[in-house]
Design a protein around this motif. Structure first.
Motif, PDB file in Angstrom:
ATOM      1  N   HIS A 125       0.793  -1.417  -0.038  1.00  0.00           N
ATOM      2  CA  HIS A 125       0.143   0.068  -0.087  1.00  0.00           C
ATOM      3  C   HIS A 125       0.891   1.352   0.259  1.00  0.00           C
ATOM      4  O   HIS A 125       0.790   2.075  -0.949  1.00  0.00           O
ATOM      5  CB  HIS A 125      -0.874   0.249   1.055  1.00  0.00           C
ATOM      6  CG  HIS A 125      -1.957   1.020   1.352  1.00  0.00           C
ATOM      7  ND1 HIS A 125      -3.322   0.906   1.039  1.00  0.00           N
ATOM      8  CD2 HIS A 125      -1.599   2.510   1.636  1.00  0.00           C
ATOM      9  CE1 HIS A 125      -4.153   2.132   1.123  1.00  0.00           C
ATOM     10  NE2 HIS A 125      -3.005   2.870   1.457  1.00  0.00           N
ATOM     11  N   ASP A 148      -0.708   8.112   5.864  1.00  0.00           N
ATOM     12  CA  ASP A 148      -2.169   8.177   5.567  1.00  0.00           C
ATOM     13  C   ASP A 148      -2.769   7.406   7.195  1.00  0.00           C
ATOM     14  O   ASP A 148      -2.291   7.447   7.932  1.00  0.00           O
ATOM     15  CB  ASP A 148      -2.534   7.182   4.315  1.00  0.00           C
ATOM     16  CG  ASP A 148      -2.197   5.808   4.641  1.00  0.00           C
ATOM     17  OD1 ASP A 148      -1.608   5.283   5.685  1.00  0.00           O
ATOM     18  OD2 ASP A 148      -2.422   5.135   3.588  1.00  0.00           O
ATOM     19  N   ASP A 357      -5.894   7.135  -1.455  1.00  0.00           N
ATOM     20  CA  ASP A 357      -5.885   5.674  -2.058  1.00  0.00           C
ATOM     21  C   ASP A 357      -6.133   5.556  -3.739  1.00  0.00           C
ATOM     22  O   ASP A 357      -6.053   4.765  -4.285  1.00  0.00           O
ATOM     23  CB  ASP A 357      -6.904   5.107  -1.298  1.00  0.00           C
ATOM     24  CG  ASP A 357      -6.130   4.513   0.187  1.00  0.00           C
ATOM     25  OD1 ASP A 357      -5.069   5.013   0.357  1.00  0.00           O
ATOM     26  OD2 ASP A 357      -6.758   4.168   0.904  1.00  0.00           O
TER      27      ASP A 357
HETATM   28 FE   LIG Z   1      -3.473   4.913   1.841  1.00  0.00          FE
END
Ligand SMILES: [Fe+2]
Length: 597
Positions: A125, A148, A357
């Protein structure tokens, strides 16, 4: 060589397609499904990307998912087991959604695209975030900072990217050398306060930021009870007694948090303070309550900025790099970005427009191309317009088939620009629609609502008649890039920087200019978009012409959508928004539609 990147199953699902390392198309699924923050498998966005390239899924060399589902599943299982039985509901919900679809990403991709399993790759990620920033940036070398809520386990990474853009013999490297892991997360810290302040997590963070100029950071001492920051090296941790996000599906803060900060702000509480509504000072109790919430918002914003600055300073010391690239949802904190540019030794900060994202889809594809396959860099993101375009013929066909009256300015570009500017000068609000829609959460001049920014009343008009949204949320100024230093203060040569191109930095408005652009002046600041003609000629010409007529080369720009809806995609979406609001003029490509006055 075609590589498709996919992000899905958390929020803002998206697809991005690159050909030989160059971006061809990218979109969030919500633009097609019309479901805001759509987190489903991005079937329609993928279909659009393939069509834009003129290929089918058979032509794909790889499809790359933006995170590793098994590792994420492990984190959710271990976290819930650790807090069992409190986390029973989280565990139950996770099991259902993971066993139903999230675990079977490889199968979902193979089934949707009909491609063999060996063409499907998975990228971490935070590596997806890192690659989305670094490989889109114009920098050969840069320090990399991702931040994040949480990916698989990671919530923050520090890294370094090295390559030579345009050198055919180069093998790029992107190393993430340090990380912070769940549950210690700046994103989850901010979203916990977002929830307590009565807004939806992963949606209302902008509203918290919008509230902050009305408050003072008077409660930093309280925030420091729930969040520990070591300013020397930027390391941080959350004091987990104050949080429930790891063990509750209903609430991200604990009872202890409520003991410390008091009752949460009800979502429907009307927000007004002495600064927003001085005429209501008789309603003292309600005003004091709101002032407290605004002060807490300012306090959490301040501490988030302090944390980001401390981390960035540490990253600078460790890497010695002059440039910084950032990604992850927290990189969309536009107030923090201004301080990062001004208060750290980094000379330049690059954030591509889809820093959240959704951008992971782009990063996953670029990672496969440059890191897995070791291909050299030749592409730098030139603009934000990677979505679907509807041709003039399609716009006209839409208008004709619905029997709508319009004025055509086909092949009369100058007259079209003049007409739009004239309408703005006559206090009309314009729904401005052209070309390919934007990549990322911001409307940057292809699906925008435009208006005269000079008088304060235009803010009221757009807010109450069109956007139907909270009055404390600001509207953004779009300005000619070369004029930005005349209007915006702070860092020298603001026009030389990348972040304002994509509306990713809030800057102070020069004192003598504040009353010239009242509708986009948010307590002395503005989240500017600085535009050049090359990346969007019609948009640039409108702002330039407005500047010639008024002496103010600035226009109010807000996203073309109604409250709670995704930004418009098709001519039909644009017309519906025009029709269901008090927008006066719809500029649908070269066609002007007006409401009867
Ligand atoms: Fe993220």
């Amino acid at each position: 060589m075609y590589i498709l990147g996919i992000s899905a199953f958390y929020h803002d699902s998206a697809a991005a397609l690159i050909k030989d390392g160059e971006l061809i198309a990218a979109s969030m699924e919500e633009r097609f499904s019309r479901k805001k923050h759509d987190n489903g498998f991005p079937t329609q966005a993928i279909q659009f990307c393939l069509e834009q390239a003129g290929i089918t899924a058979n032509d794909l060399d790889y499809a790359v998912f933006y995170e590793k589902p098994l590792v994420k599943f492990e984190r959710i299982m271990l976290t819930t087991l650790n807090t069992f039985p409190n986390s029973w509901d989280v565990w139950k919900e996770a099991m259902v959604s993971w066993l139903k679809e999230k675990l079977w990403v490889r199968t979902a991709i193979a089934n949707d695209l009909h491609i063999p399993y060996d063409k499907i790759l998975f990228c971490d990620h935070h590596m997806s975030h890192a690659a989305s920033a670094y490989f889109a940036s114009p920098f050969d070398e840069a320090a990399v900072f991702t931040v994040d809520g949480v990916g698989e386990w990671t919530t923050t990474t520090l890294g370094i990217g090295r390559s030579k853009i345009g050198d055919d013999t180069d093998s790029p490297t992107l190393e993430l050398f340090d990380e912070q892991r769940f549950p210690h997360s700046l994103g989850l810290l901010y979203s916990t306060f977002t929830a307590w302040l009565g807004f939806r997590v992963n949606n209302g963070e902008y509203k918290v930021m919008g509230m902050t100029p009305y408050g003072e950071p008077n409660y930093v001492d309280k925030v420091e009870k729930v969040f520990n920051l070591n300013r020397a090296d930027g390391s941080f941790s959350l004091n987990m007694e104050y949080y429930d996000f790891h063990q509750s599906i209903e609430r991200s803060y604990s009872n202890k948090f409520l003991d410390l900060f008091g009752p949460n702000r009800p979502p429907d509480l009307e927000f007004f303070t002495q600064a927003t509504n001085p005429e209501r000072s008789a309603e003292k109790a309600a005003m004091d309550k709101n002032q407290y919430y605004a002060d807490v918002a300012a306090s959490i914003q301040y501490m988030t900025e302090e944390a980001l600055i401390s981390i960035a300073n540490h990253l600078h010391k460790t890497t010695g790099m002059k440039k910084l690239v950032m990604a992850g949802g927290v990189a969309l904190n536009t107030k923090a970005n201004y301080r990062l540019l001004n208060e750290t030794p980094f000379e330049e900060i690059y954030i591509q427009p889809a820093a959240g994202d959704d951008g992971g889809a782009l990063g996953a594809a670029l990672w496969a191309h440059h890191i897995v396959l070791g291909k050299p860099r030749k592409w730098v993101m030139p603009h934000a317009y990677w979505g679907k375009e509807y041709s003039n013929a399609e716009c006209r066909e839409f208008l004709d088939s619905h029997g709508l009256k319009y004025e055509s300015f086909e092949d009369q570009e100058e007259k079209l620009v003049e007409t739009i500017v004239d309408d703005m000068l006559n206090e009309k609000v314009i729904g401005f629609y052209q070309g390919r829609f934007e990549w990322g959460p911001r409307a940057l001049g292809n699906r925008s609502i435009l208006a005269d920014p000079r008088g304060a009343e235009m803010k009221e008009v757009v807010n109450t008649k069109i956007k139907y949204r909270e009055p404390f949320r600001p509207f953004a100024p779009v300005i000619l890039r070369e004029k930005a230093p005349e209007f915006f203060d702070g860092y020298p040569d603001i026009d030389k920087h990348e972040a304002p191109r994509y509306m990713l930095m809030v800057c102070p408005i020069k004192e003598d200019k504040q009353d010239k652009i009242q509708a986009v002046n948010h307590e002395g600041t503005g989240r500017l978009q600085a535009i050049d003609r090359e990346s969007n000629p019609r948009y640039y010409d409108i702002v330039a012409k407005f500047g010639e007529a008024t002496g103010v080369p600035v226009v109010l720009n807000t996203s073309f959508n109604l409250r709670g809806e995704p930004i418009v995609n098709t001519p039909q979406n644009a017309f519906n928004t025009f029709n269901n609001s008090d927008i006066d003029t719809l500029a649908l490509g070269p066609y002007i539609v007006r409401k009867p006055s």
